[in-house]
Enzyme design. Structure first.
Site, PDB file in Angstrom:
ATOM      1  N   GLU A   1       0.833  -1.196   0.000  1.00  0.00           N
ATOM      2  CA  GLU A   1       0.000   0.000   0.000  1.00  0.00           C
ATOM      3  C   GLU A   1       0.868   1.246   0.000  1.00  0.00           C
ATOM      4  O   GLU A   1       0.407   2.336   0.292  1.00  0.00           O
ATOM      5  CB  GLU A   1      -0.963  -0.006   1.185  1.00  0.00           C
TER       6      GLU A   1
ATOM      7  N   CYS B   1      -3.415  -4.264   4.504  1.00  0.00           N
ATOM      8  CA  CYS B   1      -2.326  -5.107   4.987  1.00  0.00           C
ATOM      9  C   CYS B   1      -2.470  -6.581   4.599  1.00  0.00           C
ATOM     10  O   CYS B   1      -1.640  -7.401   4.978  1.00  0.00           O
ATOM     11  CB  CYS B   1      -2.194  -4.980   6.502  1.00  0.00           C
TER      12      CYS B   1
ATOM     13  N   HIS C   1      -1.955 -10.797  12.112  1.00  0.00           N
ATOM     14  CA  HIS C   1      -1.519  -9.462  11.699  1.00  0.00           C
ATOM     15  C   HIS C   1      -1.200  -8.668  12.952  1.00  0.00           C
ATOM     16  O   HIS C   1      -1.862  -8.804  13.981  1.00  0.00           O
ATOM     17  CB  HIS C   1      -2.629  -8.779  10.893  1.00  0.00           C
TER      18      HIS C   1
ATOM     19  N   ASN D   1       4.837  -1.896  12.463  1.00  0.00           N
ATOM     20  CA  ASN D   1       3.840  -2.503  11.583  1.00  0.00           C
ATOM     21  C   ASN D   1       4.332  -2.380  10.142  1.00  0.00           C
ATOM     22  O   ASN D   1       4.404  -1.299   9.588  1.00  0.00           O
ATOM     23  CB  ASN D   1       2.502  -1.772  11.755  1.00  0.00           C
TER      24      ASN D   1
END
Lengths: 392, 502
Positions: free
Chosen positions: B224, B262, B390, B422
């Site tokens: 992204e 994600c 995640h 992250n």
């Protein structure tokens, strides 16, 4: 060669390139008592005027300036223009030719280093190289190859500083030089310390504007313009890879060695006949390396000779008890380095010295200097031109 | 000013450091030559292609560049020099990268010279925001520092499996970190971005798998933070890593970028597995990469809360049916249109829904996919050896694991967010890689990714004995990168500057 003319090198931000070439032409034409209509062809050189000044077709602007409509060609360096002119005259095509060089680098101050580097070698540029870095790599390679360490390394470092100091001394006696002031060894060394690099500000030739012109004629025509013509008794050029790291040996320039050997052969002279040389000291390292490449010093030893000669500098390097006058004009370091015109200033100096017209800089009495040598390079040793000039 | 044809040619040669060698005299060239300069015409047809991409070089001589040319000014000061390969038979110019500042009044260049270096694929220099991003591998790092030299040895497959699975993987994060409180986050160097991370991870996955790059038939890159709105990362990965058969200068591989916050990468695991399992696809291996230079607005701006958690890194997985290290036992994916995190086109930074990103988004979807998959496969909590989720922060995956009933020994190995931050598309994949780094054969791994917008992919994987065989090919493990003596810590201002890139 029957006459020469040049401008002072330096920053001429108020002048158009045309003004500079006009100024040099006036001097050369007055000295040779020439008229524009005498010229049968013009060979002009500029390295990158189309980039720095957005001037393409430089021949056109020379035509407007002179109102001449004769054949004109443009090359990248003064030496290459001179080579073309000499070949044409030798072939019997012309008798009187103008050879001119012009560069205006300070007009593009903000982008000049990108241009210089990209034109020198794109791959090195892409890898992050600067115009200075290759000189420093050459020095590093030299130090490694000859295992120079400890006190010797100090001496080498000092010798390179002395080259700069010496050339500035010469510059004080040259009314056309960009820098006409002395500098000290301490200044050179502290600039290096500040830069944290092997070489500093005072090791490098500056960015300059300027123009130079010489009038080249056939042997027969020369006598019409002067009693004291200077002859090209030998000349040669050589070419090497664009990418410096890709060359086999990084501690010298093959082009200088090859061009010098061939030029000497053509002139029928040997090294011992040449007491004065204008070489291409874009950096102090280049002066050291060139002394070796031209054959004046054995490989790996030039720094010792420089250092010994400069302990108590008498105006020349002493090599095997013989005097060698190097860069009496101040060299590129003090005289300036407007690329397309630089070679013109180098030839100018040897021309004046051979004719005993160098004023304060004159190294020998009239008739004593028989031969001199000029070395010009393009890129970082991609091209090399050597001229052996003489009074006979 | 930019010229696309020049850029294409330079990056084609420079990204991979392509060249030729003369079979007659052995002379090597860093450029494409149809004949050898020394041997002349007789060498025509006797030049073989070479490249230096997986080679180890030696820094021969170097100097400092303190005042670079205009396009390099964002690099500040750096070491520049010449690098030789193959015992000096070939020499190229190059700069050392991954050094934020060059300290010391007197730099001892001889201490840097004669050391082994590894070529690194990086951005070349700064260009206008609308230009093609120039790249090159004439950037190097020392082999005895953060990034070790690893040869790329290929091997003939030994064993065919019934089920497709992972045959190799690689994780790449930079050597720069920002440390705030108990959390460390990886920060790209100024010449890195999601494209360079994707290439690095893919390179490491090929090395780990021992698979020939020409056998890879499809490459998916999920991200992204692609620096381009239009132009895939996957095409660059395919060309630099020479995926698929190369003919002239085109790679015989299908390459595509995917986007779903994600979970852009994990979503494609099943597609890759299905593709290599389809008998008529003619594709033996498919690669999936999750790569992000995770974006966040500055701390005092709307959306700036993310700035406390974003990291940088990529993970690549190669799927196939031969020499599998972890078979895919099954999967379950779920999706709902839940706007908890988004970035409008043209906006530089994403926004997020604050508390809304928790229960109605992350927990709801991860819980659903994990539970559904376990139901389908008839698994109990104790049947699972490792749980990977995640990890946008430390709290979310831990709370999720506990709620599902997992114990610390099941979920702690995957928890890497406190070391890297992250890594968005790379977050769950990095967790999975961390588990594969340490797992024994015949262990079950349950992965549940999450992507805002929103959805989750759950997979059940079972490790094989070949996991141990290939472990020696992985020097750059997750732990090695998390706890490395060569890590360099930067302050907040530097972190923002590095993240913005060249």
């Amino acid at each position: 060669m029957v006459s020469v003319g040049r401008t002072r090198f330096g920053e001429h931000y108020e002048k158009e390139p045309e003004k500079l070439i006009e100024e040099a032409w006036l001097k050369a034409s007055i000295e040779g008592n020439l008229e524009r209509r005498d010229l049968e062809a013009c060979y002009l050189s500029d390295y990158f005027l189309p980039i720095t000044n957005k001037l393409g077709l430089e021949e056109g602007f020379l035509s407007e300036l002179t109102e001449l409509h004769v054949p004109m060609e443009v090359t990248r360096s003064f030496s290459s223009a001179l080579m073309n002119a000499a070949n044409a005259i030798q072939a019997g095509r012309y008798d009187v030719v103008l050879v001119g060089g012009i560069e205006k680098m300070t007009d593009r101050w903000d982008k000049i280093r990108d241009d210089l580097m990209l034109l020198e070698d794109p791959w090195s540029y892409y890898a992050g190289c600067t115009p200075e870095a290759n000189h420093e790599l050459m020095l590093r390679a030299y130090i490694k190859k000859y295992g120079i360490a400890g006190d010797d390394l100090e001496t080498l470092s000092l010798a390179l500083a002395q080259v700069s100091v010496k050339n500035h001394i010469h510059g004080t006696k040259n009314e056309y030089a960009q820098y006409q002031r002395k500098i000290t060894v301490e200044q050179v060394l502290s600039a290096r310390k500040e830069s944290r690099r092997p070489l500093g500000l005072y090791d490098y030739a500056p960015i300059s504007d300027g123009a130079a012109i010489l009038i080249l004629t056939s042997e027969k025509a020369a006598k019409e313009y002067t009693d004291k013509p200077v002859y090209i008794s030998g000349s040669s050029s050589a070419t090497d890879y664009l990418t410096y790291p890709a060359r086999e040996d990084m501690t010298h320039f093959l082009v200088t060695e090859v061009a010098m050997k061939n030029a000497l052969k053509l002139s029928g002279r040997n090294l011992g006949d040449i007491p004065i040389v204008e070489l291409y000291d874009q950096s102090t390292v280049m002066e050291m390396i060139s002394l070796e490449d031209l054959g004046f010093c054995k490989r790996g030893t030039a720094w010792r000779i420089i250092n010994e000669s400069c302990q108590d500098y008498k105006g020349y390097y002493e090599i095997n008890r013989k005097k060698l006058f190097v860069n009496m004009s101040g060299g590129l370091k003090a005289d300036g380095n407007p690329l397309g015109a630089t070679g013109g200033a180098q030839v100018f100096e040897v021309f004046k010295q051979l004719r005993c017209e160098a004023g304060e800089r004159q190294v020998a009495k009239d008739g004593e200097l028989k031969h001199g040598c000029v070395l010009e390079l393009e890129g970082f040793g991609t091209k090399g031109y050597v001229y052996i000039l003489g009074r006979e | 000013m930019s010229s696309e044809p020049i850029e294409r040619r330079v990056s084609y040669l420079g990204d991979r450091l392509r060249g030729n060698r003369c079979l007659i005299c052995g002379k090597e060239y860093f450029e494409i030559r149809d004949y050898c300069g020394k041997c002349g015409r007789k060498s025509y047809g006797k030049m073989v292609s070479t490249d230096l991409f997986y080679e180890k070089g030696k820094l021969e001589v170097c100097t400092l560049i303190d005042e670079p040319t205009n396009k390099f000014t964002k690099l500040g000061s750096y070491i520049y020099g010449t690098v030789s390969f193959h015992d000096g038979r070939i020499r190229v110019p190059g700069r050392l990268t991954d050094r934020s500042a060059i300290f010391g009044e007197n730099i001892d260049f001889s201490a840097l010279e004669d050391r082994d270096v590894v070529p690194r694929f990086r951005r070349r220099y700064s260009v206008d925001r609308s230009d093609v991003i120039p790249t090159i591998s004439l950037a190097f790092t020392f082999a005895d520092e953060y990034y070790p030299y690893q040869p790329y040895k290929t091997a003939k497959p030994k064993k065919e499996y019934d089920l497709p699975g992972i045959v190799g993987y690689g994780v790449y994060t930079s050597r720069f970190r920002i440390k705030e409180g108990s959390i460390e986050r990886s920060v790209p160097f100024i010449d890195e971005d999601s494209i360079t991370a994707a290439v690095e991870a893919g390179k490491l996955a090929l090395i780990h798998s021992e698979v020939e790059s020409c056998m890879v038939g499809k490459i998916y890159v999920g991200s992204e933070s692609n620096p381009y709105a239009v132009k895939p990362i996957a095409s660059k990965v395919a060309q630099v890593l020479k995926l698929g058969e190369e003919e002239e200068d085109v790679q015989g591989v299908d390459a595509v970028d995917t986007e779903f916050a994600c979970k852009a990468a994990t979503s494609m695991f099943k597609d890759a597995a299905a593709l290599v399992n389809y008998p008529k696809s003619n594709i033996k291996y498919a690669m999936v990469i999750g790569a992000d230079n995770s974006q966040a607005a500055p701390r005092d701006c709307p959306g700036g809360e993310l700035d406390l958690f974003v990291g940088y890194g990529a993970a690549a997985f190669l799927f196939g049916k031969q020499d599998v290290i972890a078979e895919i036992e099954g999967w379950y994916s779920c999706t709902s249109d839940t706007p908890d995190f988004w970035r409008r086109d043209g906006e530089p930074h994403p926004m997020h829904g604050g508390r809304f990103t928790g229960d109605p988004a992350y927990f709801k979807h991860v819980r659903k996919s994990a539970k559904k998959l376990m139901e389908r496969l008839n698994l109990k909590i104790e049947d699972v050896d490792y749980f990977v989720a995640h990890q946008p922060n430390v709290q979310f995956p831990v709370r999720m694991a506990k709620e599902l009933g997992f114990k610390e020994e099941q979920y702690m190995p995957m928890l890497q967010v406190a070391k890297f931050g992250n890594t968005y598309s790379g977050a769950a994949p990095v967790g999975l890689a961390a588990v594969l780094d340490i797992a024994e054969p015949d262990k079950r791994i349950l992965v549940a990714s999450y992507g805002s917008g929103a959805g989750s992919d759950a997979y059940s994987l079972i490790t094989t004995s070949q996991l141990l065989d290939k472990r020696q090919n992985q020097k750059l493990t997750v732990k090695y990168q998390a706890c490395n003596p060569f890590l360099e810590y930067v302050d907040y201002t530097t972190y923002r500057r590095l993240k913005a890139g060249m």
